[in-house]
Design a protein around this motif. Structure first.
Motif: not given
Length: 595
Positions: A409-422, A479-494
């Motif tokens: 979860q912490e890595q998902f947070q860092r990827i979402a806010d850009g701290t961890q670059v992919v 269509a309905v696409v299941m984005l998952g439990t972590h994607t909302n954080l990504l949407i907001l941060q990104s």
């Protein structure tokens, strides 16, 4: 007269020794008043990494540690062993043929990951890859004793390679029965010096985002369980230790991964010493290192080539005995000759052109790497003791999975806010990227790996691409696409990062913890929603026309139906819309797509 230069001692008497204080003074001057502490960064395990290391670093360790050179080993001993997945009910002929072709083209062995060991055609394998002379590994979850018996009947002269059957790490049911089966396997193969029948699945922890010290600690905990539980009147602890091998997953943090493998060997000696075994027993440890799935992406996928190169170099320089490089497109393409060839040739290039096989322990004596190795070893042992205090494995598997979930979860947070670059995923994206695969087919596939670090970014991009395609083609389905439990954080941060500073405003996150993000796409528009996993499961059964009491149903990520059916089902099961304040869903999706 010979042209060969005579060796001379390396000496630079014109340069005076420079101490740590002098280096620090120079850094302060170069920073022009900035705080040197700003150059210190902290690993995910909480270890500070200094901007430079000097000879005092080795003095702090009590002097330079001895190089990690195994008896009779040289740097050239590592093997290039590609991995081939064999699906359930498959006899494995296609994978065996790929392996035979790879051996003819430079591979040193093959590793078969078997979903159904009973269906695997051992006789055909032996006809293509003679078992007595070919290094072959097998990974399976059930039926180990029967499978090994089939191998021995097919080739009585012996086997080379390994078996990965690790019910403790894979938290398989009936632990007592599985351990009894392992004793049978070890007893039947104790006469085979070139076959390791007890390979630990340490890659499990790397592929779920575990920190380096977690990977070390949890792998040691699994090893301790086998060393404690397997010995009996006919099987000694020394024989169990001799049968052990460790499979580790490698991620792209180059120096940390080099130090991880070196720390593992150091900790292995400590662990075996606790069981009364001599130091020589620890030097026999073999490490099978593979590139991880955790760090791979489907977006800008050629960047995976850079990741696997870094990971493979770290494996070799860290002291792995065998390496397995996954094809860069294995997440979304069926096996193909192009990516197989790139993956197979990468270790060959590192050996034959980069000459990485010339030194057995190239990290030995490095101020930085020796310090990092020591830090990881101490941190790994401390976490190992914590697991053992909780009853060890498998008793503490719940705690282990919870800790893995937390750091993921912490890595998902860092990827979402850009701290961890992919690269290519959350930084330097290609908004005009054309997929050479079918996003719809990929999202529908049950084999699409949703446990990876980049998945929340990927599924959002793939889902929005499908939405825009649907809208442009005016298809009258929903269509309905299941984005998952972590994607909302990504949407907001990104989304916040994409807005100019003057447009940024408070964002209301109407997305309760533990719920799933979904994207409801119609020909007219798209709506971001959230639902509980139970709501989505019931909804998927209705759309897929699966009976409520039918067991084993796994909802696909992508559901299609006519618009009326989909609208009725979404309303019936209580999906809730969540908002990015002041912007419509289409605004959000368009910005995230770079439009």
């Amino acid at each position: 007269m010979s042209d060969t230069p005579r060796p001379v001692p390396v000496s630079f008497p014109e340069f005076e020794p420079v101490g740590t204080a002098a280096w620090q003074d120079r850094i302060r001057r170069d920073l022009k008043g900035a705080d040197p502490e700003a150059l210190v960064w902290t690993t995910a395990d909480g270890f500070p990494v200094q901007p430079f290391y000097h000879v005092e670093a080795l003095a702090a360790l009590g002097g330079a540690p001895q190089p990690q050179v195994r008896p009779g080993a040289t740097g050239a001993n590592w093997l290039n062993v590609p991995t081939y997945a064999v699906a359930a009910l498959s006899n494995g002929h296609a994978a065996i043929d790929r392996a035979a072709d790879a051996l003819a083209r430079g591979a040193d062995g093959a590793h078969f990951d078997l979903a159904d060991a009973a269906a695997f055609d051992v006789e055909y394998l032996h006809s293509r890859l003679p078992l007595a002379t070919t290094y072959v590994g097998y990974s399976l979850r059930i039926g180990a004793a029967e499978f090994v018996e089939r191998l021995l009947l097919t080739e009585p002269a012996g086997l080379r390679g390994f078996l990965r059957f690790d019910p403790v790490t894979d938290h398989a049911p009936d632990q007592a029965g599985q351990l009894a089966e392992l004793r049978t396997v070890l007893t039947r193969t104790r006469h085979l010096p070139d076959f390791r029948p007890l390979t630990l699945n340490g890659a499990f922890f790397a592929n779920r985002g575990g920190t380096v010290t977690q990977q070390l600690a949890f792998t040691l905990a699994a090893a301790a369980t086998y060393l404690s539980e397997l010995p009996n009147d006919t099987l000694t602890v020394a024989e169990v230790a001799a049968a052990l091998q460790v499979q580790m997953g490698l991620n792209p943090n180059y120096f940390l991964e080099i130090a991880k493998l070196r720390a593992l060997r150091r900790l292995w000696a400590t662990l075996l010493h606790a069981y009364g075994l001599p130091a020589e027993a620890a030097t026999a440890l073999r490490i099978f290192a593979g590139t991880s799935t955790w760090s791979k992406t489907t977006l800008d996928p050629h960047t995976n080539l850079l990741r696997v190169t870094t990971e493979t170099m770290a494996a070799v320089l860290g002291g792995a005995d065998a390496v397995s490089v996954a094809p860069f497109d294995s997440l979304f393409h069926d096996p193909n000759e192009f990516s197989d060839r790139l993956a197979r040739n990468l270790p060959i290039i590192l050996r034959e052109e980069s000459q990485l096989h010339r030194v057995a322990d190239p990290a030995a004596g490095s101020y930085y790497l020796e310090t990092l190795t020591d830090q990881l070893a101490q941190g790994g042992w401390s976490q190992f003791q914590h697991v053992q205090a909780q009853g060890g494995l498998p008793a503490a598997i719940g705690m282990v999975l919870q800790e893995l979930h937390k750091v993921a979860q912490e890595q998902f947070q860092r990827i979402a806010d850009g701290t961890q670059v992919v690269v290519g995923t959350n930084r330097f994206q290609n908004p005009q990227e054309q997929f050479d695969y079918n996003p719809k087919k990929l999202l529908r596939s049950r084999d699409f790996d949703s446990t990876r670090a980049a998945y929340p970014s990927e599924v959002l991009r793939l889902a929005t691409a499908l939405h825009f395609q649907r809208r442009e083609k005016k298809r009258k389905r929903a269509a309905v696409v299941m984005l998952g439990t972590h994607t909302n954080l990504l949407i907001l941060q990104s989304f916040m990062q994409l807005l100019p500073k003057e447009e940024r405003r408070a964002i209301k996150a109407s997305h309760p913890e533990g719920t799933l993000s979904v994207l409801f796409s119609t020909p007219e528009g798209a709506t971001l929603m959230y639902a509980t996993p139970e709501q989505f499961g019931q909804f998927a059964r209705v759309v897929c026309r699966v009976a409520p009491d039918e067991p084993g149903f796994v909802p696909p990520h992508l559901l299609n139906a006519d618009l009326a059916t989909m609208q009725e089902a979404v309303a019936l099961f209580g999906f809730k819309e969540f908002t990015v304040q002041g912007y419509s869903t289409d605004d959000v999706l368009a910005r995230l797509q770079g439009r």
